[in-house]
Design an enzyme around this catalytic site. Structure first.
Site, PDB file in Angstrom:
ATOM      1  N   HIS A 149      17.682  -7.566  -1.158  1.00 48.78           N
ATOM      2  CA  HIS A 149      17.066  -8.882  -1.014  1.00 48.78           C
ATOM      3  C   HIS A 149      17.010  -9.303   0.457  1.00 48.78           C
ATOM      4  CE1 HIS A 149      17.493  -8.719  -5.322  1.00 48.78           C
ATOM      5  NE2 HIS A 149      18.801  -8.572  -5.167  1.00 48.78           N
ATOM      6  N   GLU A 172      23.646 -13.643  -3.090  1.00 40.11           N
ATOM      7  CA  GLU A 172      23.741 -12.191  -3.063  1.00 40.11           C
ATOM      8  C   GLU A 172      23.192 -11.635  -1.758  1.00 40.11           C
ATOM      9  OE1 GLU A 172      22.035  -8.277  -5.520  1.00 40.11           O
ATOM     10  OE2 GLU A 172      21.447 -10.306  -6.122  1.00 40.11           O
ATOM     11  N   HIS A 205      24.083  -4.175  -3.593  1.00 41.28           N
ATOM     12  CA  HIS A 205      23.746  -5.329  -4.423  1.00 41.28           C
ATOM     13  C   HIS A 205      25.009  -5.916  -5.046  1.00 41.28           C
ATOM     14  CE1 HIS A 205      19.290  -5.029  -4.610  1.00 41.28           C
ATOM     15  NE2 HIS A 205      19.535  -3.778  -4.275  1.00 41.28           N
ATOM     16  N   GLU A 259      26.090  -1.891  -7.442  1.00 44.77           N
ATOM     17  CA  GLU A 259      26.332  -3.293  -7.814  1.00 44.77           C
ATOM     18  C   GLU A 259      27.834  -3.494  -7.650  1.00 44.77           C
ATOM     19  OE1 GLU A 259      24.179  -5.569  -8.677  1.00 44.77           O
ATOM     20  OE2 GLU A 259      22.367  -4.541  -9.384  1.00 44.77           O
TER      21      GLU A 259
END
Length: 317
Positions: A107, A144, A199, A281
């Site tokens: 992101h 995040e 992430h 993650e």
């Protein structure tokens, strides 16, 4: 995996969660930890050799006002405008001299201000998906995108100390993105020896732990992952084992079979890669205990350390 829409309200003030850190570590299932350590040993993950110590910066990684990612499903995740980026330095001599690693902070802290741009679709080989997403956030509003950028910068420092040439797909130096197809292209054009996309998940509260996402065999359109499936799995297994050992976090029980490894064919960042690549993650931002870890600078240093040791192990064979 959860993301923000343009109508999100400003983030609520961050609340310290130090008390939850001890409880989070104490709650780890011994059986899961032991099982994974056995798996890691049996998987052939060699000695990382020359791994640097777990010391390093332990700042919170938050600079400037917090963004406001909240949950909005359907887009691709597999998301830390941290401390200002350090001056670019050439790689030191070391065991990874000559190796190229691309680190992909998921992101972008500015994505929520560019919803039209990130919502346009791009070709991921199997179909079309959004250029990028805003990512998720903790209930207290820690995004995040700030988390991923902070861990990526810490990881860069560790790998450079090992002699690797490290490139970030974004370093808080662009207003949004890059799109998922460009993220893959950056690794490809760099002829990276390894690429890791960082992430944090946005699953339901109560779901805890980390998982590493591996590319499945995809041969469609512009995507052909068949040559990278095996080396990517090797990379992912090594990172998962070292991450567990460095952080004390258990593999997620809610994703895959509980091994900490999940194979997917719907992520453009993996589908379009021509070099070994995985996503990690690091935890679930929507769970209070995991959030207490993810918002800790000291824990983020451990996360970077675990990922670094996995990469070093992979590159040294």
């Amino acid at each position: 995996m959860s993301y923000t829409g343009p109508d999100s309200a400003p983030p609520r003030p961050r609340r310290p969660r130090r008390g939850l850190l001890i409880a989070a570590l104490a709650a780890l299932a011994p059986g899961a930890l032991l099982g994974w350590l056995v798996h890691e040993t049996a998987g052939g993950s060699g000695d990382p050799g020359g791994a640097v110590s777990a010391g390093g910066p332990a700042s919170s990684g938050a600079a400037g006002p917090s963004r406001a990612p909240s949950r909005a499903g359907g887009a691709e995740d597999p998301g830390a405008a941290g401390t200002p980026a350090p001056p670019r330095a050439s790689a030191a001599s070391g065991p990874l001299e000559g190796k190229v690693v691309v680190v992909d902070p998921g992101h972008n802290p500015g994505n929520f201000q560019h919803t039209a741009e990130i919502n346009r679709t791009v070709d991921i080989g199997t179909n079309r998906k959004e250029c990028d997403t805003t990512g998720t956030a903790t209930d207290a509003g820690y995004p995040e995108a700030e988390f991923t950028l902070d861990v990526a910068r810490r990881l860069r420092t560790l790998l450079q100390r090992q002699g690797a040439t490290v490139r970030l797909t974004q370093d808080g130096d662009r207003p949004y993105g890059p799109c998922v197809d460009e993220r893959a292209r950056i690794g490809n054009e760099a002829r990276a020896d390894a690429v890791v996309s960082i992430h944090a998940d946005g699953s339901a509260a109560g779901n805890r732990g980390f998982h590493v996402i591996l590319p499945g065999a995809v041969h469609a359109g512009a995507a052909d992952t068949r040559p990278i499936v095996a080396p990517s799995r090797d990379l992912g297994e090594r990172i998962a084992g070292r991450f567990l050992r460095a952080t004390g976090s258990a593999p997620a029980a809610y994703a895959g079979d509980g091994s900490g490894l999940v194979t997917r064919k719907d992520l453009g960042g993996l589908n379009l890669s021509t070099v070994p690549k995985v996503f990690i993650e690091c935890g679930n931002m929507r769970d209070g205990a995991d959030a207490a870890l993810l918002t800790s600078g000291a824990w983020r240093q451990k996360a970077a350390q675990g990922i670094s040791e996995g990469i070093v192990s992979f590159l040294r064979g």
